[in-house]
Design a protein around this motif. Structure first.
Motif, PDB file in Angstrom:
ATOM      1  N   PHE A   1       0.813  -1.205   0.000  1.00 56.44           N
ATOM      2  CA  PHE A   1       0.000   0.000   0.000  1.00 56.44           C
ATOM      3  C   PHE A   1       0.850   1.259   0.000  1.00 56.44           C
ATOM      4  O   PHE A   1       1.895   1.335   0.638  1.00 56.44           O
ATOM      5  CB  PHE A   1      -0.913   0.036   1.230  1.00 56.44           C
ATOM      6  CG  PHE A   1      -2.153  -0.805   1.077  1.00 56.44           C
ATOM      7  CD1 PHE A   1      -3.358  -0.225   0.692  1.00 56.44           C
ATOM      8  CD2 PHE A   1      -2.112  -2.163   1.316  1.00 56.44           C
ATOM      9  CE1 PHE A   1      -4.494  -0.991   0.554  1.00 56.44           C
ATOM     10  CE2 PHE A   1      -3.242  -2.939   1.179  1.00 56.44           C
ATOM     11  CZ  PHE A   1      -4.448  -2.354   0.800  1.00 56.44           C
ATOM     12  N   GLY A   2       0.341   2.245  -0.755  1.00 56.61           N
ATOM     13  CA  GLY A   2       0.867   3.593  -0.739  1.00 56.61           C
ATOM     14  C   GLY A   2      -0.299   4.550  -0.894  1.00 56.61           C
ATOM     15  O   GLY A   2      -1.449   4.192  -0.600  1.00 56.61           O
TER      16      GLY A   2
ATOM     17  N   ILE B   1      -2.837   6.171   9.586  1.00 63.29           N
ATOM     18  CA  ILE B   1      -2.223   5.006  10.223  1.00 63.29           C
ATOM     19  C   ILE B   1      -1.746   4.054   9.129  1.00 63.29           C
ATOM     20  O   ILE B   1      -2.489   3.758   8.183  1.00 63.29           O
ATOM     21  CB  ILE B   1      -3.226   4.288  11.133  1.00 63.29           C
ATOM     22  CG1 ILE B   1      -3.642   5.198  12.291  1.00 63.29           C
ATOM     23  CG2 ILE B   1      -2.638   2.993  11.681  1.00 63.29           C
ATOM     24  CD1 ILE B   1      -4.726   4.587  13.168  1.00 63.29           C
ATOM     25  N   VAL B   2      -0.519   3.556   9.276  1.00 63.60           N
ATOM     26  CA  VAL B   2       0.015   2.553   8.352  1.00 63.60           C
ATOM     27  C   VAL B   2       0.553   1.382   9.160  1.00 63.60           C
ATOM     28  O   VAL B   2       0.853   1.507  10.348  1.00 63.60           O
ATOM     29  CB  VAL B   2       1.126   3.142   7.456  1.00 63.60           C
ATOM     30  CG1 VAL B   2       0.553   4.198   6.517  1.00 63.60           C
ATOM     31  CG2 VAL B   2       2.251   3.739   8.297  1.00 63.60           C
TER      32      VAL B   2
ATOM     33  N   GLY C   1       2.346   2.679  12.532  1.00 59.88           N
ATOM     34  CA  GLY C   1       2.941   3.997  12.631  1.00 59.88           C
ATOM     35  C   GLY C   1       2.010   5.053  12.094  1.00 59.88           C
ATOM     36  O   GLY C   1       0.907   4.756  11.596  1.00 59.88           O
ATOM     37  N   LEU C   2       2.449   6.321  12.183  1.00 58.67           N
ATOM     38  CA  LEU C   2       1.670   7.457  11.686  1.00 58.67           C
ATOM     39  C   LEU C   2       2.501   8.205  10.654  1.00 58.67           C
ATOM     40  O   LEU C   2       3.719   8.352  10.808  1.00 58.67           O
ATOM     41  CB  LEU C   2       1.306   8.402  12.829  1.00 58.67           C
ATOM     42  CG  LEU C   2       0.485   7.808  13.975  1.00 58.67           C
ATOM     43  CD1 LEU C   2       0.368   8.825  15.107  1.00 58.67           C
ATOM     44  CD2 LEU C   2      -0.896   7.393  13.501  1.00 58.67           C
ATOM     45  N   ILE C   3       1.845   8.686   9.613  1.00 64.79           N
ATOM     46  CA  ILE C   3       2.530   9.480   8.586  1.00 64.79           C
ATOM     47  C   ILE C   3       1.731  10.737   8.303  1.00 64.79           C
ATOM     48  O   ILE C   3       0.524  10.803   8.576  1.00 64.79           O
ATOM     49  CB  ILE C   3       2.732   8.681   7.283  1.00 64.79           C
ATOM     50  CG1 ILE C   3       1.373   8.287   6.670  1.00 64.79           C
ATOM     51  CG2 ILE C   3       3.611   7.462   7.506  1.00 64.79           C
ATOM     52  CD1 ILE C   3       1.481   7.756   5.250  1.00 64.79           C
TER      53      ILE C   3
ATOM     54  N   GLY D   1       4.203  11.585   3.431  1.00 66.38           N
ATOM     55  CA  GLY D   1       4.713  10.237   3.645  1.00 66.38           C
ATOM     56  C   GLY D   1       5.734  10.163   4.757  1.00 66.38           C
ATOM     57  O   GLY D   1       6.268   9.084   5.053  1.00 66.38           O
ATOM     58  N   LYS D   2       6.017  11.299   5.410  1.00 66.98           N
ATOM     59  CA  LYS D   2       7.006  11.343   6.485  1.00 66.98           C
ATOM     60  C   LYS D   2       6.399  10.809   7.771  1.00 66.98           C
ATOM     61  O   LYS D   2       5.258  11.116   8.119  1.00 66.98           O
ATOM     62  CB  LYS D   2       7.482  12.774   6.685  1.00 66.98           C
ATOM     63  CG  LYS D   2       8.572  12.916   7.733  1.00 66.98           C
ATOM     64  CD  LYS D   2       9.010  14.366   7.866  1.00 66.98           C
ATOM     65  CE  LYS D   2      10.058  14.526   8.955  1.00 66.98           C
ATOM     66  NZ  LYS D   2      10.480  15.953   9.109  1.00 66.98           N
TER      67      LYS D   2
END
Length: 617
Positions: free
Chosen positions: A33-34, A62-63, A70-72, A76-77
Motif C-alpha cells: 500500500f501507498g 495510520i500505516v 505507525g503514523l505518517i 509520507g514522512k
C-alpha cells in the motif's frame, strides 16, 4: 497480505472515520500500500506498507508493516518513531488514539483482573500484546499521555482516566497529570455524586475520593465498607462482568443502577441521597462491626460511638437502623428513634412513607408512615411503579399511592406499569386500556391485551367480532391506530428522536413496515425479513432468524447479523464492540468474537472435536 495480521487488525476494531480526501490509499499488484490522488493510478507516496488507512482531518494516517503500526503525514514522512507502535486503536469514542509500545503478541484468552472494580480498561489483556506499555495520542499525532502505563481505562466523565502501574491503580487527568498515585489495589468508578471508593493494599482499608483530587474520607478512618441504596431498594452486591461497566456509559449516571462490587464487602451505587454509610471494625468483640454516617463532604453525622448496630443510608432525613437489637426509624434532626416490628423489613422513607413486608414469606405487604403506623390495607404483593404501588390480593390487582390511598380498586385481572405515568389495566370483564397515575382513563378499555409504551407507542390486541383469535396492532398515546390490528405479532422500536420503526408478522416471519402512518389510513407497505423472533432488551432488539441464529438491531439497522447461537452471545459480541468502538460487524467477525469469548476454546486437547459454536473460522 498477511491474513493473520490483517485479521488481528480487524479484530482490534480500527474502525476509523473516512474523510473526503484527494490523497487516498492505493495498492500495487504485490499487495503493498501507498497513496495517490483519488481517481489516479499514479502513486504520490510509494507503496511500502502492508496496510494503509485514509488520512483524517488532521492530515494524519495510520500505516502498518508486519505487526507494527505507525503514523505518517501527507508527504509520507513518519510522525514520531517510524512504525514504532504495537497497537494503534480508537480510544473510547474520543478524538484520541490508544497506543502501545513494545510487548509480545499472544493469543491467550484475556483473564479477569482480580482486585479491580473499574472495568473498561484497555491494555495487554484487551489486545493480546503481553508486556506492552500504553499511552494516548491525539489524532494529529501528538502525544497526550506517554506510553508508559500497564493499562489505561476509558475516559470517565470526560475528566479522569484510571491507570495501572506495577499491578496497582491510580487516576490521571486527561492531560496525563497524576491526580491520585497508583497505590490502590481496588478502585470503583465515580458515581453520580462524583465520588469513588478506593482501597489501599496495605491494611485493606477503604477511602473515598472525588474527581477534584480530594480525599473525602481517608483510610485512617478505618472504613471496611461503604453502603448505600438506590431509591426503594437496600444496597446489595451486584457483580457485573469484568470489562463491561465502562464500556456502557449509560450505566454511569443512572441512579437506578448498582455499581460493581465484586467480592470486597462494599456496596457502592449511585445515590440521589447526600449520605454515605460506612462500616468499621468494632473494638467490642461481641459486635462484628460498628456503623457511621458521613455527608458527601466527609463530615461525620453519626459516629461509631453510637449504639446503632446497623445503619442504612437515610432518605428524607430518616434512616432505617437497629438500636439495642430492635429495628426502627432514626430521625437525624431530632435523633428520635421509633421502634418497629423486628419480624418485618422496611424500605427507606420516600415522600414520608415506607413499605413493610414479611421477609420470611415475602408477603403481607403494607405501607407505614415515619412513625411506623400502618396506613394501608394488607396485600399479598406490592410492586413499585414510578410514584405509585401496584398491589395484589390473590389474583386481583389494583393501584395505590405511596401513602396507601386507593387509586384503582383491587378488581383488575392484571395491572402493568406502562411507563411515563400510565398504567395498563385489564378489568374484571377482560377488557384492556390505560389509566393515568390518578386512575383517570386515558385510553378506553376497548382492547383485549396491551403492552407498556415504548416512547409514545404501545402494542395492543383485540379479537374481531365473532372471532376468538386476537389480532395485534400499534397505537399511540392519543389512541390513534398507527398499524391496524390485523397481525399475529407486532414489534416496534423507538429511537432517541422518537421515531418509530415497526415489524409485523401474520405467520412465522416478520416483515418491516416501510410506511408508518400517523393516522393509520394508509395500508402498510411491507418488506419481508428472515426474523422469526424479535425481543426488546437493554441493548436493542435481539432477533432470531429461520436458521435459529441470533443478531442485534439498533435504530433499525442490523449491527450484528443473525450469526451466533443464543442471546447471551449477542450480549458478549456487543460488549466487545462497545469496548472497541465498533459500530457494526459482519457475520464472520461476529462469529469470531463469539468464539473468542468462550472459555472452553483453550481447553481442547489433540483429538477433541471442536463444536461449530467455538470454532474460530
Amino acid at each position: 497480505m498477511n491474513k493473520k495480521v490483517l485479521s488481528l487488525a480487524l479484530a482490534m476494531g480500527l474502525c476509523l472515520s473516512t474523510y473526503a480526501q484527494t490523497l487516498v490509499p492505493m495498492h500495487n499488484d504485490k499487495g503493498q500500500f501507498g497513496y495517490g490522488e483519488k481517481g489516479s493510478t499514479t502513486f504520490t507516496i510509494k507503496p511500502q506498507w502492508d496496510e494503509a488507512r485514509p488520512f483524517n482531518e488532521y492530515g494524519v494516517a495510520i500505516v502498518r508493516k508486519g505487526q507494527m503500526f505507525g503514523l505518517i503525514d501527507k508527504s509520507g514522512k513518519a510522525i514520531g518513531k517510524s512504525l514504532g507502535y504495537s497497537i494503534i486503536a480508537p480510544y473510547d469514542g474520543t478524538d484520541y488514539w490508544l497506543v502501545a509500545l513494545g510487548g509480545k503478541r499472544t493469543e491467550s484468552t484475556p483473564g479477569n483482573r482480580v482486585g479491580l472494580c473499574v472495568f473498561g480498561f484497555k491494555g495487554s489483556l484487551s489486545y493480546g500484546v503481553k508486556g506492552a506499555k500504553w499511552g494516548i495520542i491525539r489524532k494529529d499525532g501528538q502525544p497526550l499521555i506517554q506510553p508508559k502505563y500497564q493499562e489505561l481505562s476509558n475516559l470517565m466523565d470526560d475528566q479522569l482516566i484510571a491507570y495501572q502501574e506495577k499491578n496497582l491503580f491510580g487516576f490521571l487527568d486527561k492531560n496525563g497529570n497524576v491526580v491520585f498515585p497508583a497505590k490502590y489495589n481496588v478502585i470503583t468508578p465515580f458515581n453520580n455524586q462524583g465520588l469513588a471508593a478506593v482501597r489501599n493494599k496495605k491494611g485493606f482499608k477503604w477511602s473515598l475520593i472525588n474527581k477534584d483530587g480530594n480525599v473525602i474520607i481517608p483510610e485512617e478512618e478505618g472504613c471496611l465498607s461503604f453502603n448505600s441504596f438506590t431509591n426503594d431498594v437496600f444496597g446489595s452486591l451486584n457483580i457485573l462482568g469484568v470489562d463491561s461497566l465502562l464500556a456502557h456509559k449509560e450505566y454511569w449516571s443512572d441512579p437506578q443502577r448498582l455499581m460493581p462490587m465484586m467480592n470486597f464487602n462494599i456496596t457502592w451505587i449511585n445515590s440521589d441521597y447526600p449520605y454515605i454509610a460506612a462500616t468499621k471494625l468494632s473494638k467490642n468483640k461481641k459486635k462484628t462491626g460498628v456503623f457511621t454516617l458521613y455527608d458527601l463532604n466527609g463530615k461525620q453525622i453519626i459516629d461509631s460511638s453510637s449504639d446503632l448496630s446497623n445503619l442504612c443510608v437515610p432518605s428524607e432525613g430518616v434512616s432505617v437502623v437497629i438500636k439495642n437489637k430492635t429495628w426502627g426509624f432514626y430521625d437525624l434532626s431530632s435523633q428520635a428513634f421509633t421502634p418497629l416490628d423486628d419480624s418485618r423489613k422496611y424500605l427507606p422513607i420516600k415522600e414520608g412513607y415506607s413499605m413493610s413486608y414479611d421477609p420470611k414469606t415475602k408477603s403481607n405487604f403494607y405501607v407505614v408512615d415515619k412513625n411506623g403506623n400502618k396506613v394501608s390495607d394488607n396485600y399479598d404483593e406490592i410492586t413499585i411503579a414510578e410514584d405509585r404501588f401496584i398491589v395484589r390480593k390473590g389474583n386481583k390487582y389494583g393501584l395505590i399511592t405511596r401513602q396507601g390511598k386507593d387509586i384503582v380498586p383491587i378488581e383488575c385481572l392484571s395491572l402493568i406499569d406502562a411507563n411515563n405515568g400510565l398504567y395498563g389495566v385489564k378489568a374484571s370483564n377482560g377488557k384492556f386500556g390505560y389509566v393515568d397515575e390518578n386512575g383517570n382513563t386515558v385510553i378506553p378499555l376497548n382492547y383485549d391485551d396491551g403492552t407498556a409504551f415504548i416512547g409514545n407507542y404501545a402494542v395492543v390486541a383485540k379479537a374481531p367480532d365473532g372471532s376468538f383469535t386476537k389480532k395485534t396492532g400499534l397505537i399511540d398515546k392519543d389512541n390513534h391506530v398507527i398499524v391496524p390490528l390485523n397481525y399475529n405479532k407486532v414489534c416496534c422500536y423507538v429511537n432517541n428522536d422518537g421515531k418509530v420503526q415497526v415489524w409485523v408478522a401474520e405467520n412465522d416471519n416478520y416483515s418491516k413496515v416501510d410506511n408508518i402512518s400517523l393516522n393509520g389510513t394508509s395500508a402498510p407497505i411491507l418488506s419481508a425479513t428472515d426474523y422469526t423472533e424479535m425481543t426488546h432488551t437493554n441493548i436493542g432488539l435481539v432477533v432470531k432468524d429461520t436458521k435459529g441464529l441470533y443478531g442485534l438491531l439498533l435504530d433499525g439497522k442490523e449491527v450484528i447479523p443473525c450469526s451466533v447461537a443464543n442471546e447471551e452471545l449477542v450480549n458478549k459480541v456487543y460488549d466487545y464492540m462497545t469496548s472497541h468502538d465498533i459500530t457494526e460487524v459482519n457475520a464472520v467477525n461476529a462469529h469470531k468474537i463469539a468464539a473468542w469469548t468462550n472459555d472452553a476454546r483453550n481447553s481442547f486437547k489433540i483429538g477433541d472435536t471442536i463444536g461449530d459454536n467455538i470454532w474460530d473460522f
